[in-house]
Scaffold this active site. Structure first.
Site, PDB file in Angstrom:
ATOM      1  N   TYR A  17      21.014 -14.630 -44.630  1.00  0.00           N
ATOM      2  CA  TYR A  17      22.331 -15.101 -45.213  1.00  0.00           C
ATOM      3  C   TYR A  17      22.180 -15.540 -46.610  1.00  0.00           C
ATOM      4  O   TYR A  17      23.122 -15.644 -47.427  1.00  0.00           O
ATOM      5  CB  TYR A  17      23.067 -16.291 -44.314  1.00  0.00           C
ATOM      6  CG  TYR A  17      23.340 -15.877 -43.075  1.00  0.00           C
ATOM      7  CD1 TYR A  17      24.295 -15.151 -42.583  1.00  0.00           C
ATOM      8  CD2 TYR A  17      22.364 -16.604 -41.769  1.00  0.00           C
ATOM      9  CE1 TYR A  17      24.612 -14.836 -41.252  1.00  0.00           C
ATOM     10  CE2 TYR A  17      22.806 -16.044 -40.581  1.00  0.00           C
ATOM     11  CZ  TYR A  17      24.001 -15.314 -40.365  1.00  0.00           C
ATOM     12  OH  TYR A  17      24.239 -15.014 -39.175  1.00  0.00           O
ATOM     13  N   HIS A  22      29.262 -16.002 -48.510  1.00  0.00           N
ATOM     14  CA  HIS A  22      29.523 -17.460 -47.654  1.00  0.00           C
ATOM     15  C   HIS A  22      28.491 -18.422 -47.875  1.00  0.00           C
ATOM     16  O   HIS A  22      28.928 -19.786 -47.671  1.00  0.00           O
ATOM     17  CB  HIS A  22      29.408 -16.799 -45.981  1.00  0.00           C
ATOM     18  CG  HIS A  22      30.371 -17.574 -45.292  1.00  0.00           C
ATOM     19  ND1 HIS A  22      31.669 -18.216 -45.552  1.00  0.00           N
ATOM     20  CD2 HIS A  22      30.416 -17.778 -43.732  1.00  0.00           C
ATOM     21  CE1 HIS A  22      32.124 -18.820 -44.530  1.00  0.00           C
ATOM     22  NE2 HIS A  22      31.518 -18.480 -43.421  1.00  0.00           N
ATOM     23  N   TYR A  68      24.539 -24.088 -38.918  1.00  0.00           N
ATOM     24  CA  TYR A  68      25.215 -22.785 -39.123  1.00  0.00           C
ATOM     25  C   TYR A  68      26.776 -23.477 -39.610  1.00  0.00           C
ATOM     26  O   TYR A  68      27.239 -24.713 -39.235  1.00  0.00           O
ATOM     27  CB  TYR A  68      25.324 -22.118 -37.674  1.00  0.00           C
ATOM     28  CG  TYR A  68      24.135 -21.232 -37.726  1.00  0.00           C
ATOM     29  CD1 TYR A  68      24.096 -20.083 -38.614  1.00  0.00           C
ATOM     30  CD2 TYR A  68      23.096 -21.621 -36.828  1.00  0.00           C
ATOM     31  CE1 TYR A  68      22.911 -19.390 -38.084  1.00  0.00           C
ATOM     32  CE2 TYR A  68      21.791 -20.801 -36.758  1.00  0.00           C
ATOM     33  CZ  TYR A  68      21.630 -19.734 -37.432  1.00  0.00           C
ATOM     34  OH  TYR A  68      20.726 -19.152 -37.390  1.00  0.00           O
ATOM     35  N   ASN A  70      29.689 -23.252 -38.724  1.00  0.00           N
ATOM     36  CA  ASN A  70      30.970 -23.962 -37.644  1.00  0.00           C
ATOM     37  C   ASN A  70      30.608 -25.292 -37.207  1.00  0.00           C
ATOM     38  O   ASN A  70      31.289 -25.658 -36.584  1.00  0.00           O
ATOM     39  CB  ASN A  70      31.155 -22.719 -36.593  1.00  0.00           C
ATOM     40  CG  ASN A  70      31.374 -21.493 -37.153  1.00  0.00           C
ATOM     41  OD1 ASN A  70      31.652 -21.277 -38.403  1.00  0.00           O
ATOM     42  ND2 ASN A  70      31.918 -20.715 -35.974  1.00  0.00           N
TER      43      ASN A  70
END
Length: 195
Positions: A17, A22, A68, A70
């Protein structure tokens, strides 16, 4: 104005990532850590990389949740409780696909607008939406690319050239928010086109 603030950059942990759209919240926070001379380290009790120190006359807690995106609220609520801070002392930095690349937006409060990290923070705050946000525009996906693929893609070469300038302006906006308040930060930075 308060003397102590929690600045949180949102993203996803892991090599795959790194440097993706993001993760611009992580990128901004890492740059702020360098600017302020505040080194972060993994702290398992917060499920985050956390650094503390003084910068621009304020006491800062800088955090990158490692839960993460969420589940970001799990880290944020632990940090707020541990350091005895209210939502008015919190600023969250994250990516925004509804904003063109090169734009930043400071907001004093509001809904999650579909951003799952912000949704998690609001849930952990018992529905309280009254914390500042700094959204960094990443643009929208070109057709027929799906949004999840787009936000997890890396910035293009031309965008990468402009990223340092955009992140620097975002961090100037953070310092303005700390020292002069959210209205001044909005007035000064929300209209800029940085690419």
């Amino acid at each position: 104005m308060a003397d102590k603030f929690l600045i949180v950059g949102l993203g996803n942990p892991g090599k795959q990532y790194e440097a993706t759209r993001h993760n611009i919240g992580f990128m901004a926070l890492e740059t702020l850590s360098r600017r302020a001379g505040i080194a972060g380290k993994h702290d398992s009790k917060f499920k985050a990389i956390v650094g503390t120190g003084r910068h621009a006359g304020k006491q800062l807690i800088l955090a990158q949740p490692l839960t993460y995106m969420n589940l970001s609220g799990e880290s944020v609520i632990k940090l707020l409780n541990y350091y005895d801070l209210g939502p008015d002392q919190l600023l969250v930095i994250y990516d925004e696909a509804a904003l063109p690349f090169g734009k930043i937006r400071v907001r004093p409060s509001g809904s999650d607008a579909g951003q799952k990290g912000v949704r998690s923070i609001i849930q952990q705050l018992g529905g309280n939406q009254n914390f500042a946000r700094l959204r960094i525009g990443i643009g929208s996906p070109p057709a027929p690319m799906a949004m999840p693929d787009f936000v997890l893609s890396k910035f293009g070469p031309d965008e990468q050239k402009d990223l340092p300038k955009i992140i620097d302006a975002a961090l100037d906006a953070v310092e303005c928010w700390m020292n002069d308040g959210v209205e001044e930060a909005m007035t000064r930075y929300n209209g800029l086109q940085l690419s």
